[in-house]
Write a protein that holds these residues in place. Structure first.
Motif, PDB file in Angstrom:
ATOM      1  N   GLU A 105       0.836  -1.208   0.000  1.00  0.00           N
ATOM      2  CA  GLU A 105       0.000   0.000   0.000  1.00  0.00           C
ATOM      3  C   GLU A 105       0.863   1.248   0.000  1.00  0.00           C
ATOM      4  O   GLU A 105       0.624   2.185  -0.777  1.00  0.00           O
ATOM      5  CB  GLU A 105      -0.935   0.001   1.204  1.00  0.00           C
ATOM      6  N   GLU A 106       1.887   1.270   0.848  1.00  0.00           N
ATOM      7  CA  GLU A 106       2.786   2.425   0.880  1.00  0.00           C
ATOM      8  C   GLU A 106       3.568   2.531  -0.421  1.00  0.00           C
ATOM      9  O   GLU A 106       3.854   3.646  -0.894  1.00  0.00           O
ATOM     10  CB  GLU A 106       3.738   2.316   2.068  1.00  0.00           C
ATOM     11  N   ALA A 107       3.941   1.391  -1.027  1.00  0.00           N
ATOM     12  CA  ALA A 107       4.686   1.418  -2.284  1.00  0.00           C
ATOM     13  C   ALA A 107       3.851   2.033  -3.404  1.00  0.00           C
ATOM     14  O   ALA A 107       4.366   2.812  -4.225  1.00  0.00           O
ATOM     15  CB  ALA A 107       5.128   0.001  -2.662  1.00  0.00           C
ATOM     16  N   ARG A 108       2.552   1.695  -3.445  1.00  0.00           N
ATOM     17  CA  ARG A 108       1.670   2.295  -4.464  1.00  0.00           C
ATOM     18  C   ARG A 108       1.555   3.796  -4.247  1.00  0.00           C
ATOM     19  O   ARG A 108       1.604   4.593  -5.200  1.00  0.00           O
ATOM     20  CB  ARG A 108       0.292   1.642  -4.419  1.00  0.00           C
ATOM     21  N   LEU A 109       1.387   4.208  -2.984  1.00  0.00           N
ATOM     22  CA  LEU A 109       1.311   5.629  -2.666  1.00  0.00           C
ATOM     23  C   LEU A 109       2.594   6.341  -3.073  1.00  0.00           C
ATOM     24  O   LEU A 109       2.557   7.399  -3.710  1.00  0.00           O
ATOM     25  CB  LEU A 109       1.061   5.814  -1.168  1.00  0.00           C
ATOM     26  N   LEU A 110       3.718   5.749  -2.720  1.00  0.00           N
ATOM     27  CA  LEU A 110       5.000   6.378  -3.027  1.00  0.00           C
ATOM     28  C   LEU A 110       5.207   6.492  -4.534  1.00  0.00           C
ATOM     29  O   LEU A 110       5.713   7.508  -5.027  1.00  0.00           O
ATOM     30  CB  LEU A 110       6.133   5.570  -2.391  1.00  0.00           C
ATOM     31  N   ALA A 111       4.796   5.467  -5.290  1.00  0.00           N
ATOM     32  CA  ALA A 111       4.945   5.507  -6.742  1.00  0.00           C
ATOM     33  C   ALA A 111       4.160   6.668  -7.349  1.00  0.00           C
ATOM     34  O   ALA A 111       4.648   7.377  -8.233  1.00  0.00           O
ATOM     35  CB  ALA A 111       4.498   4.177  -7.353  1.00  0.00           C
ATOM     36  N   HIS A 112       2.933   6.890  -6.860  1.00  0.00           N
ATOM     37  CA  HIS A 112       2.131   8.033  -7.319  1.00  0.00           C
ATOM     38  C   HIS A 112       2.834   9.347  -6.984  1.00  0.00           C
ATOM     39  O   HIS A 112       2.888  10.273  -7.811  1.00  0.00           O
ATOM     40  CB  HIS A 112       0.751   8.007  -6.662  1.00  0.00           C
ATOM     41  N   VAL A 147       6.044   9.913  -6.439  1.00  0.00           N
ATOM     42  CA  VAL A 147       7.247  10.083  -7.259  1.00  0.00           C
ATOM     43  C   VAL A 147       6.866  10.586  -8.647  1.00  0.00           C
ATOM     44  O   VAL A 147       7.517  11.472  -9.214  1.00  0.00           O
ATOM     45  CB  VAL A 147       8.029   8.759  -7.349  1.00  0.00           C
ATOM     46  N   GLY A 148       5.786  10.036  -9.201  1.00  0.00           N
ATOM     47  CA  GLY A 148       5.331  10.492 -10.509  1.00  0.00           C
ATOM     48  C   GLY A 148       4.928  11.951 -10.512  1.00  0.00           C
ATOM     49  O   GLY A 148       5.122  12.661 -11.510  1.00  0.00           O
ATOM     50  N   GLU A 149       4.374  12.437  -9.411  1.00  0.00           N
ATOM     51  CA  GLU A 149       3.921  13.826  -9.325  1.00  0.00           C
ATOM     52  C   GLU A 149       5.037  14.787  -8.915  1.00  0.00           C
ATOM     53  O   GLU A 149       5.089  15.931  -9.383  1.00  0.00           O
ATOM     54  CB  GLU A 149       2.781  13.945  -8.316  1.00  0.00           C
ATOM     55  N   LEU A 150       5.915  14.324  -8.002  1.00  0.00           N
ATOM     56  CA  LEU A 150       6.821  15.243  -7.324  1.00  0.00           C
ATOM     57  C   LEU A 150       8.301  14.997  -7.605  1.00  0.00           C
ATOM     58  O   LEU A 150       9.133  15.847  -7.285  1.00  0.00           O
ATOM     59  CB  LEU A 150       6.608  15.151  -5.798  1.00  0.00           C
ATOM     60  N   LEU A 158       3.787  13.611   5.319  1.00  0.00           N
ATOM     61  CA  LEU A 158       3.460  13.961   6.701  1.00  0.00           C
ATOM     62  C   LEU A 158       3.428  15.471   6.887  1.00  0.00           C
ATOM     63  O   LEU A 158       4.387  16.096   7.354  1.00  0.00           O
ATOM     64  CB  LEU A 158       4.463  13.306   7.662  1.00  0.00           C
ATOM     65  N   SER A 159       2.313  16.045   6.488  1.00  0.00           N
ATOM     66  CA  SER A 159       2.043  17.484   6.609  1.00  0.00           C
ATOM     67  C   SER A 159       0.566  17.671   6.316  1.00  0.00           C
ATOM     68  O   SER A 159      -0.124  16.711   5.956  1.00  0.00           O
ATOM     69  CB  SER A 159       2.897  18.286   5.615  1.00  0.00           C
ATOM     70  N   GLY A 160       0.090  18.900   6.458  1.00  0.00           N
ATOM     71  CA  GLY A 160      -1.302  19.140   6.103  1.00  0.00           C
ATOM     72  C   GLY A 160      -1.563  18.848   4.639  1.00  0.00           C
ATOM     73  O   GLY A 160      -2.519  18.132   4.283  1.00  0.00           O
ATOM     74  N   SER A 161      -0.719  19.387   3.768  1.00  0.00           N
ATOM     75  CA  SER A 161      -0.886  19.125   2.332  1.00  0.00           C
ATOM     76  C   SER A 161      -0.663  17.644   2.032  1.00  0.00           C
ATOM     77  O   SER A 161      -1.276  17.088   1.113  1.00  0.00           O
ATOM     78  CB  SER A 161       0.083  19.988   1.521  1.00  0.00           C
ATOM     79  N   GLY A 162       0.206  16.983   2.818  1.00  0.00           N
ATOM     80  CA  GLY A 162       0.438  15.559   2.619  1.00  0.00           C
ATOM     81  C   GLY A 162      -0.791  14.719   2.935  1.00  0.00           C
ATOM     82  O   GLY A 162      -1.085  13.741   2.239  1.00  0.00           O
ATOM     83  N   LEU A 163      -1.517  15.092   3.992  1.00  0.00           N
ATOM     84  CA  LEU A 163      -2.755  14.376   4.321  1.00  0.00           C
ATOM     85  C   LEU A 163      -3.748  14.493   3.174  1.00  0.00           C
ATOM     86  O   LEU A 163      -4.376  13.499   2.766  1.00  0.00           O
ATOM     87  CB  LEU A 163      -3.354  14.938   5.612  1.00  0.00           C
ATOM     88  N   ALA A 164      -3.893  15.704   2.625  1.00  0.00           N
ATOM     89  CA  ALA A 164      -4.796  15.894   1.479  1.00  0.00           C
ATOM     90  C   ALA A 164      -4.300  15.115   0.261  1.00  0.00           C
ATOM     91  O   ALA A 164      -5.095  14.547  -0.501  1.00  0.00           O
ATOM     92  CB  ALA A 164      -4.906  17.379   1.151  1.00  0.00           C
ATOM     93  N   ARG A 165      -2.975  15.067   0.072  1.00  0.00           N
ATOM     94  CA  ARG A 165      -2.388  14.343  -1.066  1.00  0.00           C
ATOM     95  C   ARG A 165      -2.661  12.841  -0.945  1.00  0.00           C
ATOM     96  O   ARG A 165      -3.041  12.187  -1.927  1.00  0.00           O
ATOM     97  CB  ARG A 165      -0.889  14.617  -1.129  1.00  0.00           C
ATOM     98  N   ILE A 166      -2.455  12.290   0.247  1.00  0.00           N
ATOM     99  CA  ILE A 166      -2.724  10.861   0.455  1.00  0.00           C
ATOM    100  C   ILE A 166      -4.187  10.548   0.169  1.00  0.00           C
ATOM    101  O   ILE A 166      -4.515   9.545  -0.480  1.00  0.00           O
ATOM    102  CB  ILE A 166      -2.344  10.450   1.889  1.00  0.00           C
ATOM    103  N   HIS A 167      -5.085  11.436   0.629  1.00  0.00           N
ATOM    104  CA  HIS A 167      -6.520  11.198   0.408  1.00  0.00           C
ATOM    105  C   HIS A 167      -6.853  11.256  -1.081  1.00  0.00           C
ATOM    106  O   HIS A 167      -7.622  10.408  -1.571  1.00  0.00           O
ATOM    107  CB  HIS A 167      -7.326  12.240   1.171  1.00  0.00           C
TER     108      HIS A 167
END
Length: 323
Positions: free
Chosen positions: A172-179, A181-184, A193-202
């Motif tokens: 699950e974390e690997a899929r999140l990280l892959a997304h 990396v593609g964006e950032l 781990l930040s406010g924007s990070g919580l929104a990004r994960i969601h």
């Protein structure tokens, strides 16, 4: 009137300013949204304009805690285009003394002054008296500091831990990280781990682009997608906090700071946070014995600034101001 010190906790989103004397207790706290100002000087001038002129005249120095590195002459916020020169800002306001510290350095100076009503424990564990302390957590970014309590005065270690590279430990974390990396491109801790990070994960997990506050509100209503987002966030947070607790050997306790930590406080107990915090073989027992607390005090950075401001107030020379 005795000399006063202006203290400020300046984050990426908002700033909290207060006055302090030799007792170290912040008074007349004012909160400002940073979007309303062009920079440090404008925000401080607007704050001082709301205070009694006689009180302003008694301000002989300032301690500013900033969300970014503060160990050089030129200081810049990490997540906002604000900057200043220490010498220039001191002369601009005519202060006798001036200090700038990292915001998590200020937090570290204040954690020992927090009471049980300012903290929510996460799991079991005990704080070893005078043991090393870790302070970390998500807000606009992700801050890290360590407090060493041996010696006459405590020593604080700060750095930019939020800019450490982020990895993954399961699919699950690997899929999140892959997304991400593609964006950032290269992904660092505070990208998740930040406010924007919580929104990004969601957004990556559900396809729904909403604010971090909306994610937390939806989770509070029992929304499955938002709850899953918060649990994933807290699992990653627990793992990173465990990494840092081992790095600092935080036998004196771990304090979770930042607005996102406080906002997510109702979800920690049922989340994977503590399990992920302790799951660091072969050191599970060491981590299980460490106390972890969420800081819920509304202005904890000012508590630490107050401690530093009290020392400064005691060192001021009566009647002296720069011109």
């Amino acid at each position: 009137m005795a000399h006063l010190i202006l203290i400020a906790d300046i984050g990426g989103t908002s700033s909290r300013l207060a006055l302090v004397g030799v007792d170290g207790v912040p008074t007349d706290i004012q909160i400002h949204r940073n979007d309303s100002f062009k920079g440090f000087e404008a925000m401080i001038e607007a704050d001082l304009a709301t205070r009694d002129p006689a009180v302003v005249a008694a301000i002989g120095g300032a301690v500013l805690a900033v969300a970014g590195p503060a160990d050089a002459e030129f200081v810049k916020l990490t997540n906002r285009d604000w900057s200043f020169s220490k010498r220039a800002i001191r002369r601009y306001f005519g202060w006798q003394k001036f200090a700038a510290v990292n915001d998590f350095e200020a937090l570290a100076h204040g954690v020992t002054a927090l009471g049980t009503g300012d903290l929510i424990p996460v799991g079991e564990g005990l704080s070893e008296p005078r043991g090393p302390v870790l302070i970390c957590g998500p807000g606009t970014g992700f801050g890290v500091a360590g407090l060493i309590q041996s010696g006459r005065l405590p020593a604080v270690i700060t750095g930019e831990g939020g800019r450490s590279r982020l990895g993954a430990t399961d699919a699950e974390e690997a899929r999140l990280l892959a997304h991400m990396v593609g964006e950032l491109g290269p992904v660092v801790v505070e990208h998740a781990l930040s406010g924007s990070g919580l929104a990004r994960i969601h957004r990556i997990s559900t396809g729904e682009a909403i604010s971090p506050e909306a994610v937390i509100t939806a989770a509070g209503r029992g929304d499955d997608g938002a709850l899953a987002t918060c649990n994933l966030f807290l699992r990653i947070f627990g793992r990173i906090a465990g990494d840092l607790a081992l790095t600092f050997n935080a036998r004196g306790g771990v304090f979770l700071a930042g607005g996102v930590s406080a906002g997510l406080a109702p979800f920690f107990a049922a989340s994977p946070f503590r399990e992920a915090f302790e799951e660091h073989p072969p050191h599970e027992a060491r981590l299980a014995g460490m106390a972890v607390n969420i800081i819920t005090h509304p202005t904890p950075g000012l508590i630490g600034c107050g401690q530093l401001g009290a020392r400064m107030a005691r060192s001021l020379k009566p009647g002296l101001h720069l011109v």
